[in-house]
Design an enzyme around this catalytic site. Structure first.
Site, PDB file in Angstrom:
ATOM      1  CE  LYS A 106      -4.474   1.015   0.336  1.00  0.00           C
ATOM      2  NZ  LYS A 106      -5.577   0.123  -0.048  1.00  0.00           N
TER       3      LYS A 106
HETATM    4  N1  GLU Z   1      -7.217   0.118  -3.383  1.00  0.00           N
HETATM    5  C1  GLU Z   1      -7.983  -1.065  -3.627  1.00  0.00           C
HETATM    6  C2  GLU Z   1      -8.075  -1.909  -2.378  1.00  0.00           C
HETATM    7  O1  GLU Z   1      -7.946  -1.418  -1.277  1.00  0.00           O
HETATM    8  C3  GLU Z   1      -7.500  -1.838  -4.857  1.00  0.00           C
HETATM    9  C4  GLU Z   1      -6.055  -2.265  -4.836  1.00  0.00           C
HETATM   10  C5  GLU Z   1      -5.574  -2.840  -6.150  1.00  0.00           C
HETATM   11  O2  GLU Z   1      -6.323  -2.967  -7.092  1.00  0.00           O
HETATM   12  O3  GLU Z   1      -4.375  -3.163  -6.194  1.00  0.00           O
HETATM   13  O4  GLU Z   1      -8.362  -3.083  -2.436  1.00  0.00           O
END
Ligand code: GLU
Length: 416
Positions: A106
């Protein structure tokens, strides 16, 4: 190790419940409760007024046992290393439950994008990517959109990375515009997944999905698409709140009109098709389904007792504190946990990464059919596990994730 009130601390609490039930090997337990890598960078940006500001950015690669780190980039004033680490851990479990070959990561930048120009956002994005460039890549770590970032931001991420490596690299990021290697259906994927798990959860409880009443907190990418698809699927979306206000209509809100209104006003506050309500009103509403689709720590020990919904679908990451979850479970509310409920986004991110690497793109129907299948399989795996161990769905989801990541950790063994 985590301080009280920390979001990572909440993740650890959830993890420990499942690890204890699994009688997890203490070494594997230790590995899975530590982030592999935490990167902190300072990003100087020349603002439109000529002054230089320095923004703090993070990228956490929590675990890469099953594949490249995967997870979004968030722009928000409250971003912290603690939050990004928790979100990266949740991505690890989410990808394992979705059964896709990714680890968890993240990113986040401490900033207020609502007060920045498009040029400032582009400059910040490019500098942030330049600062973490050695750590990302199609085989290493693949970012995506999250709170306050979108396809345009991903286009800048892809371009900056591509200019550095000397060739166009589409698979370094997902959630890109469709014109440049994005996948059809990706923008709607998290909301579509939310609609699918809501339907499956209703079926699980023997509750009619058609005509079920729904209340949603949040009208960003996830909340708005969930509302739209749930209304189209025959449920009655009666209440929605966002960062500024909220609207209630017992007959069901006109979501198409609301999407238009939100595009113009950047909020649903003041939407003429219903009565105004607060967030507190929304949580206490007598509805079948409640969907927090905003930020962490929204359902707490203070308001969990007032929730009357039969099903709570965690479209946001970490919306329910561990104390609140206990209260909801005791009161018989079926909580479909974030790491299952919002996994539609990363599932279609996986499809996008596969399409980019193949250089061959699918029709939207194929994307949606595959997503439908993946979501139902993940839901079934978690429900079966919850029955086998006689635990709630969150604990079951962690059991599935820990088993999958733990097994491969053991198989791969220790390096050096
Ligand atoms: N931000 C989204 C989540 O929290 C998608 C992450 C992604 O597609 O890599 O799942």
């Amino acid at each position: 190790m985590a301080e009280h009130g920390s979001i990572f601390g909440a993740m650890l609490q959830e993890f420990d419940v499942a690890a204890r039930i699994l009688n997890l090997d203490p070494g594997i337990w230790r590995i899975l409760t530590h982030p592999k890598r935490q990167i902190v960078v300072s990003c100087p940006v020349q603002m439109d007024n000529g002054e230089i500001e320095v923004f703090t950015g993070y990228r956490v690669q929590y675990n890469v046992t099953l594949g490249p780190a995967k997870g979004g980039i968030r722009y928000h004033p409250d971003v912290s290393l603690d939050e990004v680490t928790a979100l990266a851990a949740w991505m690890t479990w989410k990808c394992a439950i979705a059964h896709i070959p990714f680890g968890g990561g993240k990113g986040g930048v401490v900033c207020d994008p609502t007060r920045m120009s498009r040029r400032e956002l582009e400059a910040l994005t490019r500098r942030y990517v330049a600062e973490i460039i050695d750590a990302i890549g199609p085989e290493k770590d693949v970012p995506a959109p999250d709170v306050n970032t979108d396809a345009q931001v991903m286009a800048w991420v892809m371009d900056t990375y591509s200019m550095h490596v000397g060739h166009t690299s589409t698979a370094v990021v997902t959630g890109k515009p469709v014109e440049m290697g994005g996948s059809l259906g990706r923008r709607e994927a998290t909301g579509r997944g939310v609609m699918i798990v809501t339907r499956e959860a209703a079926r699980h409880l023997g509750l009619a999905f058609e005509g079920a009443t729904v209340a949603i907190q949040g009208f960003g990418n996830v909340g708005s698409v969930s509302a739209d698809l749930l209304a189209r699927a025959g449920t009655r979306v009666v209440a929605i709140t966002d960062w500024k206000g909220g609207v209630y209509n017992a007959k069901g809100l006109d979501i198409t009109a609301m999407l238009d209104y939100a595009r113009q006003h950047k909020t649903i506050d003041g939407f003429p098709g219903g009565d105004s309500i607060s967030n507190e009103d929304l949580f206490a509403m007598d509805v079948d389904v409640l969907i927090p689709a905003a930020l962490e720590n929204q359902v707490t020990a203070d308001n969990a007792g007032s929730i009357r919904a039969k099903i709570l679908i965690e479209a946001a990451n970490g919306p329910t504190t561990p104390d609140a979850h206990k209260i909801l479970h005791e009161r018989g509310v079926l909580v479909v946990p974030d790491i299952l409920a919002n996994s539609g986004g990363v599932t279609v991110s996986y499809f996008e990464w596969v399409q980019d690497r193949y250089g061959y793109f699918w029709e939207e129907r194929e994307v949606n059919e595959r997503l439908e299948r993946k979501m139902c399989e993940a839901f079934d795996d978690v429900v079966q596990t919850s029955m086998k161990y006689k635990v709630d769905l969150r604990t079951a989801a962690y059991i599935v994730a820990i088993s999958r990541v733990g097994t491969v950790t053991k198989m791969r063994g220790m390096y050096a």
